[in-house]
Design an enzyme around this catalytic site. Structure first.
Site, short mmCIF file in Angstrom:
data_model
loop_
_atom_site.label_atom_id
_atom_site.label_comp_id
_atom_site.label_asym_id
_atom_site.label_seq_id
_atom_site.Cartn_x
_atom_site.Cartn_y
_atom_site.Cartn_z
N GLN A 1 -4.99 -21.05 0.04
CA GLN A 1 -5.72 -19.79 0.05
C GLN A 1 -6.77 -19.78 1.15
O GLN A 1 -6.99 -18.76 1.81
CB GLN A 1 -6.39 -19.58 -1.31
CG GLN A 1 -6.69 -18.13 -1.62
CD GLN A 1 -5.42 -17.30 -1.71
OE1 GLN A 1 -4.38 -17.76 -2.12
NE2 GLN A 1 -5.51 -16.04 -1.29
N HIS B 1 -6.06 -18.58 4.88
CA HIS B 1 -5.85 -17.17 5.23
C HIS B 1 -6.81 -16.72 6.32
O HIS B 1 -6.40 -16.14 7.32
CB HIS B 1 -6.03 -16.28 4.00
CG HIS B 1 -4.78 -16.10 3.20
ND1 HIS B 1 -3.76 -15.27 3.61
CD2 HIS B 1 -4.38 -16.63 2.03
CE1 HIS B 1 -2.79 -15.31 2.72
NE2 HIS B 1 -3.14 -16.12 1.75
N GLU C 1 -8.17 -12.42 -7.63
CA GLU C 1 -6.92 -11.86 -7.11
C GLU C 1 -5.73 -12.70 -7.57
O GLU C 1 -4.77 -12.19 -8.15
CB GLU C 1 -6.99 -11.83 -5.59
CG GLU C 1 -5.73 -11.30 -4.92
CD GLU C 1 -5.76 -11.46 -3.41
OE1 GLU C 1 -4.96 -10.78 -2.74
OE2 GLU C 1 -6.57 -12.27 -2.90
N HIS C 2 -5.77 -14.00 -7.29
CA HIS C 2 -4.73 -14.93 -7.73
C HIS C 2 -5.35 -15.90 -8.74
O HIS C 2 -6.45 -16.41 -8.51
CB HIS C 2 -4.18 -15.76 -6.56
CG HIS C 2 -3.68 -14.94 -5.42
ND1 HIS C 2 -4.46 -14.64 -4.32
CD2 HIS C 2 -2.47 -14.38 -5.19
CE1 HIS C 2 -3.75 -13.91 -3.47
NE2 HIS C 2 -2.55 -13.73 -3.96
N ASP D 1 3.46 -15.00 -3.08
CA ASP D 1 3.21 -14.44 -1.75
C ASP D 1 4.50 -14.07 -1.03
O ASP D 1 4.50 -13.17 -0.18
CB ASP D 1 2.43 -15.44 -0.89
CG ASP D 1 0.93 -15.39 -1.14
OD1 ASP D 1 0.48 -14.46 -1.83
OD2 ASP D 1 0.22 -16.28 -0.66
N HIS E 1 -10.76 32.49 -19.86
CA HIS E 1 -9.87 31.56 -20.55
C HIS E 1 -9.59 32.09 -21.96
O HIS E 1 -8.44 32.14 -22.42
CB HIS E 1 -10.53 30.18 -20.69
CG HIS E 1 -10.50 29.35 -19.44
ND1 HIS E 1 -11.15 29.71 -18.30
CD2 HIS E 1 -9.89 28.16 -19.17
CE1 HIS E 1 -10.97 28.78 -17.36
NE2 HIS E 1 -10.19 27.83 -17.87
#
Length: 422
Positions: free
Chosen positions: A250, A253, A318-319, A352, A411
């Site tokens: 990770q 990245h 996220e993960h 991924d 209405h």
């Protein structure tokens, strides 16, 4: 709880200079269209674009520049992604039901978004996987037009051939060589070459994210993505090599990626640090990964597994990986995450690339209330009702009284004239 290693940087904050720069780019795209795209490509990428749109011949030629085994791997990944998206679609059903009020029928239709812009980032690495992850679910959902944008690769002077091949495998309809905030602006407002879309999906850098923020409302978006994240929950039975390499995976990245380890074992924590340093020395991306880990990595020693679960649910990563003796039992208690990876043989890398779940996921704690890209991202649930004369009479008293309370007398009258005939 003991902070064994603390992050020393804040990985994401909104930058006013970026906001101003993006606003200028968007306004210039609205004003000058293709001319501004070409100008920005020269300015940011030092590439003279001959054409913004990638021709079918260029896409076909890209296959000759990508190793056959890589093409086959992308096709296999596409099969898995398509399979999962199709199974998700099967869970979505139209609805039509008669209510307890006689003469009243309610329902909803599942209507695909007509046109989608798929943004595939460039940056350090080509991302053919993102091309697949965005475009395949959109096509499975029934989107008629998928227009993909991706920046030029400096090596090739156009979109990286692996990305072009992936977009072709995914079945996109149009491909444009444009990246950054200008791509988001072009997809939103259109240019001489690029027709505007209804929804934009895909991750990107801070300029792309800020552009998506600024155009939201003019066009739909999937989410506002921040730096990538992983959180690993591990006990004393976890394999420190597996944990270490997944934290590094990770971290490689980008310099802002965030990796976190929650463990009940201090012994494991130290072993992970040792293994992480060993792997960093071996990897060609080790320098980037190590710096990211040093700046943003966190290790927390928890008193027990329940505390680890509680902290994980608060972070909403996220993960999220689970490396414990009772991994399925722990996984059942985890509520907030973008994508969950259960067991030591389930690294984030599979999600991924090729397991089939999507890797475009919520970050920055937005997993508390949102989800990643899926087939439903590209489908609207549109409501309808059919009310007979009898149903109108049966609902009229309720509607008349509620409209009267709110002071919306037209209405109210719209029901009265139907019931009383005047």
């Amino acid at each position: 709880m003991i902070i064994y290693k603390e992050a020393i940087k804040k990985t994401y904050k909104r930058d006013l200079d970026v906001s101003k720069s993006v606003s200028e780019i968007i306004n210039n795209i609205i004003k000058d269209g293709d001319k501004e795209i070409i100008s920005l490509s020269k300015k940011f990428e030092n590439i003279d674009l001959e054409s913004i749109r990638i021709s079918k011949e260029s896409i076909k030629d890209a296959y000759n520049k990508v190793d056959y085994e890589i093409v086959e791997a992308m096709k296999k990944a596409a099969e898995q992604i398509k399979f999962y998206a199709e199974k998700q679609l099967e869970c979505l059903l139209p609805l039509e039901v008669k209510t307890s009020v006689e003469g009243v029928t309610l329902g909803h239709r599942l209507v695909p978004v007509e046109s989608v812009g798929a943004y595939v980032p460039g940056g350090r690495y080509p991302l053919p996987s993102t091309a697949l992850m965005l475009s395949i679910p959109a096509k499975v959902a029934g989107v008629k037009r998928v227009a993909a944008c991706s920046p030029a690769s400096k090596e090739f002077g156009t979109i990286h051939p692996a990305v072009l091949v992936a977009l072709d495998i995914a079945g996109v309809d149009e491909v444009y060589c444009v990246g950054g905030a200008q791509a988001i602006a072009a997809l939103t407002y259109g240019t001489e070459t690029i027709k505007s879309v209804d929804l934009i999906a895909g991750p990107g850098n801070k300029f792309v994210t800020e552009a998506k923020r600024q155009v939201l409302g003019e066009v739909g978006i999937d989410s506002l993505a921040g730096p990538s994240e992983v959180l690993i929950i591990a006990d004393e039975f976890a394999n420190p090599k597996y944990v270490a390499i997944d934290l590094l995976a990770q971290s490689e990245h980008d310099p802002n990626a965030r990796a976190t380890l929650l463990t009940t074992s201090e012994k494991l924590a130290q072993s992970v640090i040792n293994e992480l340093n060993n792997f960093a020395n071996e990897l060609s991306t080790g320098e980037i990964a190590r710096k990211s880990w040093e700046d943003n990595g966190t290790i927390i020693i928890t008193e027990n597994m329940d505390e680890a679960i509680k902290i994980s649910n608060e972070i909403a990563p996220e993960h999220l990986e689970v490396h414990t003796k009772n991994d399925k039992e722990v996984a059942e208690k985890l509520m907030h995450f973008g994508s969950l990876f259960i067991g030591e043989y389930t690294p984030v890398a599979f999600g991924d690339y090729c397991s089939g779940t999507n890797h475009t996921l919520p970050t920055m704690r937005t997993a508390r209330y949102s989800n990643g890209v899926w087939v439903g991202t590209f489908i609207k649930t549109s409501f309808y009702q059919h009310i007979t004369k009898e149903g109108c009479e049966n609902l009229s008293n309720t509607c008349i009284k509620m409209a009267g309370v709110e002071g919306l007398f037209a209405h109210q009258k719209s029901v009265i004239v139907r019931v009383n005939g005047k």
